[in-house]
Design a protein around this motif. Sequence first.
Motif, PDB file in Angstrom:
ATOM      1  N   ASP A  81       0.813  -1.214   0.000  1.00 46.06           N
ATOM      2  CA  ASP A  81       0.000   0.000   0.000  1.00 46.06           C
ATOM      3  C   ASP A  81       0.848   1.266   0.000  1.00 46.06           C
ATOM      4  O   ASP A  81       0.351   2.341  -0.322  1.00 46.06           O
ATOM      5  CB  ASP A  81      -0.946   0.020   1.207  1.00 46.06           C
ATOM      6  N   PHE A  82       2.112   1.167   0.355  1.00 47.43           N
ATOM      7  CA  PHE A  82       2.970   2.334   0.459  1.00 47.43           C
ATOM      8  C   PHE A  82       3.732   2.644  -0.829  1.00 47.43           C
ATOM      9  O   PHE A  82       4.433   3.643  -0.910  1.00 47.43           O
ATOM     10  CB  PHE A  82       3.937   2.186   1.639  1.00 47.43           C
ATOM     11  N   GLY A  83       3.623   1.779  -1.824  1.00 49.25           N
ATOM     12  CA  GLY A  83       4.223   2.038  -3.138  1.00 49.25           C
ATOM     13  C   GLY A  83       5.715   2.306  -3.052  1.00 49.25           C
ATOM     14  O   GLY A  83       6.454   1.644  -2.326  1.00 49.25           O
ATOM     15  N   THR A  84       6.161   3.315  -3.781  1.00 49.86           N
ATOM     16  CA  THR A  84       7.588   3.614  -3.870  1.00 49.86           C
ATOM     17  C   THR A  84       8.139   4.240  -2.592  1.00 49.86           C
ATOM     18  O   THR A  84       9.356   4.327  -2.428  1.00 49.86           O
ATOM     19  CB  THR A  84       7.877   4.556  -5.047  1.00 49.86           C
ATOM     20  N   GLU A  85       7.260   4.684  -1.705  1.00 48.71           N
ATOM     21  CA  GLU A  85       7.721   5.257  -0.431  1.00 48.71           C
ATOM     22  C   GLU A  85       8.406   4.198   0.430  1.00 48.71           C
ATOM     23  O   GLU A  85       9.243   4.511   1.270  1.00 48.71           O
ATOM     24  CB  GLU A  85       6.544   5.864   0.342  1.00 48.71           C
ATOM     25  N   LEU A  86       8.029   2.938   0.223  1.00 49.13           N
ATOM     26  CA  LEU A  86       8.664   1.851   0.973  1.00 49.13           C
ATOM     27  C   LEU A  86       9.894   1.409   0.181  1.00 49.13           C
ATOM     28  O   LEU A  86       9.839   0.526  -0.664  1.00 49.13           O
ATOM     29  CB  LEU A  86       7.694   0.686   1.181  1.00 49.13           C
ATOM     30  N   THR A  87      10.998   2.054   0.461  1.00 46.44           N
ATOM     31  CA  THR A  87      12.240   1.785  -0.254  1.00 46.44           C
ATOM     32  C   THR A  87      12.783   0.406   0.118  1.00 46.44           C
ATOM     33  O   THR A  87      12.392  -0.163   1.145  1.00 46.44           O
ATOM     34  CB  THR A  87      13.296   2.851   0.098  1.00 46.44           C
ATOM     35  N   PRO A  88      13.686  -0.138  -0.692  1.00 45.81           N
ATOM     36  CA  PRO A  88      14.294  -1.428  -0.334  1.00 45.81           C
ATOM     37  C   PRO A  88      14.946  -1.395   1.056  1.00 45.81           C
ATOM     38  O   PRO A  88      14.900  -2.376   1.793  1.00 45.81           O
ATOM     39  CB  PRO A  88      15.333  -1.647  -1.432  1.00 45.81           C
ATOM     40  N   GLU A  89      15.536  -0.252   1.421  1.00 45.25           N
ATOM     41  CA  GLU A  89      16.165  -0.136   2.741  1.00 45.25           C
ATOM     42  C   GLU A  89      15.124  -0.235   3.852  1.00 45.25           C
ATOM     43  O   GLU A  89      15.333  -0.916   4.856  1.00 45.25           O
ATOM     44  CB  GLU A  89      16.926   1.193   2.864  1.00 45.25           C
ATOM     45  N   LEU A  90      13.993   0.444   3.677  1.00 41.19           N
ATOM     46  CA  LEU A  90      12.931   0.384   4.695  1.00 41.19           C
ATOM     47  C   LEU A  90      12.314  -1.011   4.763  1.00 41.19           C
ATOM     48  O   LEU A  90      11.989  -1.500   5.840  1.00 41.19           O
ATOM     49  CB  LEU A  90      11.845   1.420   4.393  1.00 41.19           C
ATOM     50  N   ARG A  91      12.161  -1.651   3.604  1.00 41.76           N
ATOM     51  CA  ARG A  91      11.618  -3.017   3.583  1.00 41.76           C
ATOM     52  C   ARG A  91      12.552  -3.966   4.338  1.00 41.76           C
ATOM     53  O   ARG A  91      12.113  -4.805   5.123  1.00 41.76           O
ATOM     54  CB  ARG A  91      11.435  -3.482   2.134  1.00 41.76           C
TER      55      ARG A  91
END
Length: 78
Positions: free
Chosen positions: A54-64
Amino acid sequence: MIDGPFAETKETHRGFWLWQLRSMEEAVEWVKRCPNPFDGESDIEFGQVFEAEDFGTELTPELREQEERQRKEDGSKK
């Protein structure tokens, strides 16, 4: 004796359902069918649960990666 700012446990009634639905409109239709545990009126609150997608591109690989690490750490504490 002072009870504090919170209601007595006997004065609160809490529970929850977790539904997977297509829209908030569908959620409202389900809420209209919920049983009322009281003789008079009662309140039902509902809201959306979000998933990572649901967060799209805001959820960067680092945050994931950080999220996955935290989930693993929390799981090992149980």
